[in-house]
Design an enzyme around this catalytic site. Structure first.
Site, PDB file in Angstrom:
ATOM      1  N   ARG A 239      -6.649   9.905   2.778  1.00 56.10           N
ATOM      2  CA  ARG A 239      -6.508   9.447   1.476  1.00 56.10           C
ATOM      3  C   ARG A 239      -7.778   9.750   0.481  1.00 56.10           C
ATOM      4  NH1 ARG A 239      -1.947   9.742   3.278  1.00 56.10           N
ATOM      5  NH2 ARG A 239      -0.584   7.838   3.365  1.00 56.10           N
ATOM      6  N   GLU A 267      -4.908  11.349  -7.684  1.00 61.17           N
ATOM      7  CA  GLU A 267      -4.293  12.578  -7.493  1.00 61.17           C
ATOM      8  C   GLU A 267      -2.818  12.534  -8.176  1.00 61.17           C
ATOM      9  OE1 GLU A 267      -3.862  13.603  -2.981  1.00 61.17           O
ATOM     10  OE2 GLU A 267      -1.965  12.867  -3.094  1.00 61.17           O
ATOM     11  N   HIS A 286      -2.449  18.343  -1.425  1.00 61.80           N
ATOM     12  CA  HIS A 286      -1.793  17.499  -0.596  1.00 61.80           C
ATOM     13  C   HIS A 286      -0.640  18.400   0.289  1.00 61.80           C
ATOM     14  CE1 HIS A 286      -0.867  13.141   0.214  1.00 61.80           C
ATOM     15  NE2 HIS A 286      -0.740  13.543   1.254  1.00 61.80           N
TER      16      HIS A 286
END
Length: 328
Positions: A239, A267, A286
């Site tokens: 994360r 993000e 991601h």
């Protein structure tokens, strides 16, 4: 639980075919009474009749299963999540009802671990830095052996013995690497434990696999990043909130460290982020988790769980209320 319990899909409709391709749908039909043409993206959809639903098969985009949903679904007994974290959909009311909750995080851990192992080995070989130099200089070749390149005895520090962290350790076991682990709760046989500070000071490559909880926010701040030795590489597939982005950018600008980042904070990154332009920052959007044909692995896990449930067996991937404090 009836032999073919009434089930309902609750997820983004475009994900259904990836999670459950035709062979899995045929298997699902033998396990549950489910309308494969009906996918709930919100629970107030007038097409839904929750009154007889016993199992929710959920995925990315499932709305929260709150008190109103539970009131409309008095027979609901289980939530089988065909994705990773259940934090966005399971509410306190679910635990009060005593729902059984399962997650496909173990299936999603497989591609993340594979991505991580690939980047660890490439980073140890110096591939990212040498590729950038080759691109920049155009005529560059290695005129002599680089003494700091290679994976023989490379020290790799794993932060977090999560499902992904443990899988990474397992996949790296055949290589001639020196691994150490920081996790305040879990031991992994055969892997030396270290404090976070010791791990950072001694590791050539640091790979993050801790959950995003209040205690881990910015666990790699300016002070801890400064502990990493010159030339070290930070890999984050966990994360973005685990790393203080401004502190990392400062270290990268100095040229002291390199980073491989599949997740960031924020993000996505804003277009003007310096991370896009730093030659020692390798970014991916991601993608380490399940994509393409990997997604069906999570559907398979859910069907395995459904089969156990209908057979009266314990779930293999059950999530409890207590788990939420220490998982992603």
């Amino acid at each position: 639980m009836s032999p073919r319990p009434k089930a309902l899909f609750a997820m983004r409709e475009e994900h259904l075919a990836l999670l459950f391709p035709a062979p899995l749908l045929r298997r699902l039909d033998t396990l549950a009474d489910i309308d494969v043409t009906l996918v709930a993206e919100r629970f107030d959809d007038p097409r839904l009749d929750l009154a007889d639903t016993e199992i929710l098969i959920t995925g990315w985009g499932c709305p929260p299963v709150d008190e109103a949903v539970l009131a409309a679904a008095p027979r609901l007994r289980a939530v089988l999540h065909a994705a990773g974290s259940v934090k966005g959909l399971v509410t306190p009311a679910c635990w009060e009802r005593g729902l059984l909750v399962s997650s496909a995080a173990a299936a999603n851990a497989v591609p993340v671990a594979e991505y991580t192992v690939g980047t660890i080995l490439l980073a140890g070989k110096g591939v990212f830095a040498l590729s950038e130099r080759y691109r920049r200089e155009r005529g560059f070749t290695l005129a002599k052996i680089e003494p700091l390149v290679g994976n023989n005895g490379r020290r790799v520090g794993i932060v977090g013995a999560s499902q992904i962290g443990r899988r990474v350790i397992e996949l790296l076991a055949p290589y001639d690497l020196d691994m150490c682990l920081y996790d305040p709760y879990t031991r992994v046989p055969g892997v030396r434990r270290a404090s976070l500070e010791e791990l950072l000071r001694s590791s050539d490559i640091v790979s993050l696999h801790a959950p995003a909880i209040p205690e881990t926010r910015h666990m790699l701040d300016r002070t801890r990043l400064a502990l990493m030795p010159d030339g070290a590489v930070l890999i984050n597939t966990a994360r973005g909130s685990l790393v203080d982005t401004d502190a990392l950018v400062a270290e990268l600008k100095s040229g002291r460290l390199s980073a491989i980042l599949d997740v960031t904070e924020p993000e996505p990154l804003p277009p003007g982020s310096p991370l896009f332009d730093l030659p020692n920052a390798f970014l991916t959007p991601h993608i380490a988790g399940s994509h393409g044909n990997e997604v069906a692995r999570m559907g398979t896990l859910v069907l395995d769980e459904l089969e156990r449930l209908t057979a009266g067996q314990p779930l293999a991937h059950r999530v409890t209320d207590d788990d939420l404090d220490r998982v992603a």
